[in-house]
Design a protein around this motif. Structure first.
Motif, short mmCIF file in Angstrom:
data_model
loop_
_atom_site.label_atom_id
_atom_site.label_comp_id
_atom_site.label_asym_id
_atom_site.label_seq_id
_atom_site.Cartn_x
_atom_site.Cartn_y
_atom_site.Cartn_z
N MET B 116 0.84 -1.20 0.00
CA MET B 116 0.00 0.00 0.00
C MET B 116 0.87 1.25 0.00
SD MET B 116 -3.08 0.89 2.68
CE MET B 116 -4.47 0.15 1.85
N MET B 117 0.52 2.23 -0.84
CA MET B 117 1.25 3.51 -0.79
C MET B 117 0.33 4.70 -0.55
SD MET B 117 0.70 5.35 -3.84
CE MET B 117 2.06 6.50 -3.75
N HIS B 118 -0.98 4.51 -0.68
CA HIS B 118 -1.92 5.62 -0.44
C HIS B 118 -3.26 5.06 0.01
CE1 HIS B 118 -3.92 9.39 -0.64
NE2 HIS B 118 -4.40 9.31 -1.87
N HIS B 119 -3.82 5.71 1.02
CA HIS B 119 -5.17 5.39 1.50
C HIS B 119 -5.93 6.70 1.62
CE1 HIS B 119 -8.45 3.75 3.94
NE2 HIS B 119 -8.18 4.62 4.89
N HIS B 120 -7.09 6.77 0.97
CA HIS B 120 -7.92 7.98 1.04
C HIS B 120 -9.34 7.52 1.38
CE1 HIS B 120 -9.37 11.95 -1.10
NE2 HIS B 120 -10.06 11.69 -0.02
N ALA B 121 -9.81 7.90 2.57
CA ALA B 121 -11.18 7.54 2.97
C ALA B 121 -11.96 8.80 3.31
CB ALA B 121 -11.16 6.59 4.16
N GLY B 122 -13.20 8.85 2.86
CA GLY B 122 -14.06 10.01 3.15
C GLY B 122 -15.49 9.56 3.33
N PRO B 123 -16.27 10.39 4.04
CA PRO B 123 -17.64 10.00 4.38
C PRO B 123 -18.57 9.93 3.17
CG PRO B 123 -17.23 12.29 4.98
CD PRO B 123 -15.90 11.72 4.55
N LEU B 124 -19.48 8.96 3.21
CA LEU B 124 -20.59 8.91 2.26
C LEU B 124 -21.71 9.80 2.81
CD1 LEU B 124 -20.57 5.06 1.66
CD2 LEU B 124 -20.15 6.78 -0.10
N ALA B 125 -22.43 10.48 1.94
CA ALA B 125 -23.53 11.34 2.37
C ALA B 125 -24.64 10.50 3.00
CB ALA B 125 -24.07 12.15 1.20
N GLN B 126 -24.83 9.31 2.45
CA GLN B 126 -25.74 8.35 3.06
C GLN B 126 -25.16 6.95 2.87
OE1 GLN B 126 -29.36 9.20 1.03
NE2 GLN B 126 -28.63 8.54 -0.96
N PRO B 127 -25.43 6.05 3.84
CA PRO B 127 -24.86 4.70 3.70
C PRO B 127 -25.17 4.13 2.32
CG PRO B 127 -25.91 4.95 5.82
CD PRO B 127 -26.26 6.18 5.03
N ALA B 128 -24.14 3.59 1.68
CA ALA B 128 -24.30 3.12 0.30
C ALA B 128 -25.27 1.95 0.22
CB ALA B 128 -22.95 2.71 -0.28
N ARG B 129 -25.04 0.98 1.06
CA ARG B 129 -25.84 -0.24 1.01
C ARG B 129 -25.65 -0.94 2.35
NH1 ARG B 129 -23.21 0.74 -3.36
NH2 ARG B 129 -24.18 0.62 -5.41
N GLY B 130 -26.62 -1.73 2.75
CA GLY B 130 -26.41 -2.59 3.91
C GLY B 130 -25.50 -3.73 3.50
N PRO B 131 -24.67 -4.22 4.44
CA PRO B 131 -23.76 -5.32 4.09
C PRO B 131 -24.48 -6.51 3.48
CG PRO B 131 -23.21 -4.44 6.24
CD PRO B 131 -24.50 -3.77 5.82
N ALA B 132 -25.73 -6.77 3.95
CA ALA B 132 -26.45 -7.93 3.43
C ALA B 132 -26.70 -7.77 1.93
CB ALA B 132 -27.77 -8.10 4.15
N ARG B 133 -26.77 -6.49 1.48
CA ARG B 133 -27.04 -6.25 0.06
C ARG B 133 -25.77 -5.98 -0.73
NH1 ARG B 133 -30.46 -1.32 -0.11
NH2 ARG B 133 -30.28 -1.64 -2.34
N ALA B 134 -24.65 -5.84 -0.01
CA ALA B 134 -23.41 -5.52 -0.73
C ALA B 134 -23.00 -6.69 -1.60
CB ALA B 134 -22.30 -5.20 0.27
N ARG B 135 -22.52 -6.37 -2.79
CA ARG B 135 -22.00 -7.42 -3.66
C ARG B 135 -20.67 -7.90 -3.09
NH1 ARG B 135 -23.40 -3.51 -7.60
NH2 ARG B 135 -21.22 -2.97 -7.86
N PRO B 136 -20.33 -9.16 -3.31
CA PRO B 136 -19.02 -9.61 -2.85
C PRO B 136 -17.91 -8.89 -3.61
CG PRO B 136 -20.07 -11.27 -4.24
CD PRO B 136 -21.10 -10.20 -3.99
N SER B 137 -16.76 -8.78 -2.97
CA SER B 137 -15.62 -8.15 -3.64
C SER B 137 -15.32 -8.91 -4.92
CB SER B 137 -14.40 -8.18 -2.71
OG SER B 137 -14.64 -7.39 -1.57
N SER B 138 -14.96 -8.18 -5.96
CA SER B 138 -14.77 -8.85 -7.25
C SER B 138 -13.44 -8.45 -7.86
CB SER B 138 -15.89 -8.47 -8.20
OG SER B 138 -15.62 -7.20 -8.75
N LEU B 139 -13.08 -9.14 -8.91
CA LEU B 139 -11.84 -8.84 -9.64
C LEU B 139 -12.09 -7.90 -10.80
CD1 LEU B 139 -10.27 -12.40 -9.80
CD2 LEU B 139 -9.71 -10.56 -8.23
N ASN B 140 -13.28 -7.37 -10.94
CA ASN B 140 -13.61 -6.55 -12.11
C ASN B 140 -12.73 -5.31 -12.21
OD1 ASN B 140 -15.61 -8.24 -12.87
ND2 ASN B 140 -17.18 -7.18 -11.65
#
Lengths: 140, 140
Positions: B116-140
């Motif tokens: 890792m050489m850079h990490h940038h995290a910032g707030p979402l205005a509203q939660p994107a999705r509940g984890p139950a609805r989140a898609r699994p991490s992908s290689l796309n």
């Protein structure tokens, strides 16, 4: 090192062109500086991921079409070069106001030109610095 | 394409290791996954730029030392590979809560390992999705 300095200067010029297009509401200039082969990505402040040319440039079209002009200025741009990828970190602010956003801009070399492939902007908890106190953009 | 898939899988594993170290408060694991040659960068949510190994890892040391453990989970990680640089976009959330942050993580290949050489995290205005609805991490 001269080549590296030239590359960094070119990246900073494209980064500056991005903020000029933003401020002028110039969608043609905005389209011209994003990558054509790399997949485009964008996190606007508070927003979910935009992905692909249609989504990313479609959102910019909406933003740039909305009056009044945003006069979005870039402060303290720094280039970090890794071969044919460049990471620019900077702060963003409107006109004479203190910067209120932190940004990561990623550029890739395509056909000898540096093109933007990712923009991530998010709010600062408190304005970083007044523009009068901001250091000039550097090649560091 | 097999090589590219292997590289993307390795990047995702390092990205996952970052969130494991975060959740476990494991500063040794955190130090081990950041780059050693590339200059380190970090925008924590709302924060100004941290730059260089001492600043970036010093801040992580403070964050990871503070109880309670943050149980920071990564959702919808996507890898975008450009030679020896990889950009990961994802959402971050605490435990079972909906993701509340958008993140860009940048990795570089050093000595055959993705770091890792850079990490940038910032707030979402509203939660994107509940984890139950989140898609699994992908290689796309």
């Amino acid at each position: 090192m001269a080549d590296e300095d030239d590359a960094k200067a070119s990246v900073l010029e494209t980064n500056a062109a991005f903020y000029r297009a933003f401020t002028r509401g110039d969608i043609a200039a905005m389209r011209a500086l994003w990558a054509e082969r790399a997949e485009l990505l964008c996190f606007h402040p508070g927003g979910s991921l935009l992905r692909g040319r249609a989504e990313v440039l479609g959102a910019w079209e909406q933003i740039l079409a909305a009056p009044p002009p945003l006069d979005m200025r870039c402060h303290e741009a720094q280039v970090h070069l890794h071969g044919e990828v460049a990471i620019v970190t900077c702060y963003e602010g409107n006109g004479a106001q203190a910067p209120h956003l932190a940004a990561t801009n990623v550029f890739v070399l395509e056909g000898g030109r540096w093109r933007m492939m990712h923009h991530h902007a998010g709010p600062l908890a408190q304005p970083a610095r007044g523009p009068a106190r901001a250091r000039p953009s550097s090649l560091n």
